[in-house]
Design an enzyme around this catalytic site. Structure first.
Site, mmCIF file in Angstrom:
data_model
loop_
_atom_site.group_PDB
_atom_site.id
_atom_site.type_symbol
_atom_site.label_atom_id
_atom_site.label_comp_id
_atom_site.label_asym_id
_atom_site.label_seq_id
_atom_site.Cartn_x
_atom_site.Cartn_y
_atom_site.Cartn_z
ATOM 1 N N VAL A 134 44.226 50.252 20.541
ATOM 2 C CA VAL A 134 44.073 50.286 19.340
ATOM 3 C C VAL A 134 44.820 52.033 19.095
ATOM 4 O O VAL A 134 45.765 51.861 17.975
ATOM 5 C CB VAL A 134 42.426 50.404 18.485
ATOM 6 C CG1 VAL A 134 42.142 51.073 17.470
ATOM 7 C CG2 VAL A 134 41.817 49.285 18.607
ATOM 8 N N GLU A 135 44.717 52.842 19.902
ATOM 9 C CA GLU A 135 45.485 54.049 19.351
ATOM 10 C C GLU A 135 47.194 54.228 19.586
ATOM 11 O O GLU A 135 48.261 54.359 18.786
ATOM 12 C CB GLU A 135 45.374 55.342 20.653
ATOM 13 C CG GLU A 135 43.087 55.608 19.898
ATOM 14 C CD GLU A 135 42.904 56.567 19.059
ATOM 15 O OE1 GLU A 135 43.694 56.317 18.205
ATOM 16 O OE2 GLU A 135 42.077 56.442 18.272
ATOM 17 N N THR A 136 47.375 53.685 20.741
ATOM 18 C CA THR A 136 49.136 53.450 20.711
ATOM 19 C C THR A 136 49.375 52.512 21.688
ATOM 20 O O THR A 136 50.681 52.257 21.969
ATOM 21 C CB THR A 136 49.276 54.779 21.968
ATOM 22 O OG1 THR A 136 48.242 54.694 22.799
ATOM 23 C CG2 THR A 136 48.713 55.424 21.615
ATOM 24 N N TYR A 322 37.217 50.949 12.566
ATOM 25 C CA TYR A 322 37.842 51.314 13.603
ATOM 26 C C TYR A 322 37.249 51.023 15.291
ATOM 27 O O TYR A 322 37.336 50.021 15.756
ATOM 28 C CB TYR A 322 37.903 53.129 13.695
ATOM 29 C CG TYR A 322 38.708 53.326 15.142
ATOM 30 C CD1 TYR A 322 40.090 53.426 15.135
ATOM 31 C CD2 TYR A 322 37.711 53.822 15.897
ATOM 32 C CE1 TYR A 322 40.265 54.399 16.538
ATOM 33 C CE2 TYR A 322 38.577 54.097 17.374
ATOM 34 C CZ TYR A 322 39.243 54.041 17.241
ATOM 35 O OH TYR A 322 39.893 55.336 18.622
#
Length: 342
Positions: A134-136, A322
């Site tokens: 999700v982040e990168t 999220y």
């Protein structure tokens, strides 16, 4: 004579909140008040950073002199995806074939290291992978903004959250003292100043970053042993429970009133939520306490019960969408299912 108050039913008694680490320090008003001239605020920032973290004042000043205000950072901060998209539009950003297949491939390539961290910490490997996904996008997109510019811009050009970001800018100098291999002028990250595969802010890096392989450094940018250990440690520090559930799909009784809890803390006993008309669907996991989520899905309203471990994921990013995306991506990575099956 006033009659005695009717005692609250036991089902309505709230549970204790999940214990959390101390709040990270924020910068004082002398640094963040936009009514104060910028040069004076910068002087106050130097004093704050030197007094709080024993930074070298000459280094702080010389570094700040090379920072650049980026208006596009302020613009991006004003329109985060979770603030402008409903769940039905937010979810496909992270629950799609490319992200799911990428997660399975990343897990397969790093299974031994991930499973070792999972066994040590109780944080399942698929959740560590999902955070990175999700982040990168598994390290492919970690941000192209200079961290210095991002934090400088938000500390001195975004009054709404200046105390937090000025605090993070000060922590960046403290981090550089602890991890001298990091070059402040070269660090790249998100528009919010988050770094590396897990997108750690400077304070999170300092406080909860881990040296996963004992080489004497904490490299959360690309060094996988440190990245895995640090994400898991972040969860543990914020209250993750081994083998405990994360969420449950909920049903809403006909005629039940809308209910929006004041926070994401899982303080409502399931009996209290059932009394309001919300309960886990058949076959869904249960836990002692939960919060209620009401989201706009593809087929209308979706109701979810967020348990303690769900709350822990929201400490990584405060958006419930999220956290639910991380959970569903983790399930798809683990089970080999499709996004539609979740």
């Amino acid at each position: 004579m006033t009659p005695p108050a009717t005692p609250k039913p036991a089902a309505d008694a709230l549970l204790p909140k999940v214990p959390q680490p101390p709040e990270r320090p924020v910068a004082p008003t002398s640094v963040t008040d936009p009514a104060i001239p910028l040069a004076q605020r910068i002087d106050a920032f130097v004093d704050y950073t030197v007094n709080t973290y024993q930074a070298d004042p000459a280094v702080v000043r010389a570094t700040l002199a090379q920072a650049q205000h980026q208006q596009k950072i302020v613009d991006a901060m004003s329109r985060p995806a979770e603030a402008v998209r409903p769940w039905r539009d937010y979810r496909p950003i992270f629950l799609n074939p490319a992200r799911i297949e990428g997660g399975r491939a990343f897990y397969a390539a790093n299974r031994e290291a991930l499973d070792r961290v999972a066994a040590q910490t109780g944080v399942p490997a698929e959740y560590i992978v999902a955070i990175i996904g999700v982040e990168t996008s598994y390290g492919k997109i970690s941000g192209n903004y200079r961290v210095l510019d991002a934090l400088y811009t938000l500390a001195f050009g975004y009054p709404k959250r200046a105390p937090f970001f000025a605090g993070e800018l000060a922590q960046l100098f403290a981090l550089a003292k602890q991890e001298p291999q990091l070059d402040i002028l070269a660090l790249k990250g998100s528009y919010a100043g988050a770094m590396g595969m897990g997108q750690f802010m400077p304070s999170s890096y300092r406080l909860w970053g881990k040296d996963g392989d004992g080489d004497g450094q904490r490299d959360l940018l690309t060094h996988l042993p440190d990245v895995f250990a640090s994400i898991a440690n972040y969860f543990v520090v914020h209250g993750w429970q081994r083998d405990a559930p994360v969420v449950a799909r909920a049903s809403r009784d006909a005629g039940a009133a809308d209910f929006k809890p004041e926070s994401l803390d899982p303080v409502y006993p399931l009996a209290a939520l059932a009394a309001r008309g919300y309960r886990p669907q058949a076959g869904q996991p249960t836990a002692e306490g939960a919060t209620l989520l009401s989201l706009d899905g593809d087929a209308g309203k979706e109701y979810w019960l967020g348990y303690r471990n769900f709350y822990v994921i929201t400490r990584y990013n405060r958006s419930p969408m999220y956290a639910l995306s991380v959970h569903q991506l983790a399930q798809a990575i683990r089970d080999g299912g499709t996004a539609e099956a979740l």
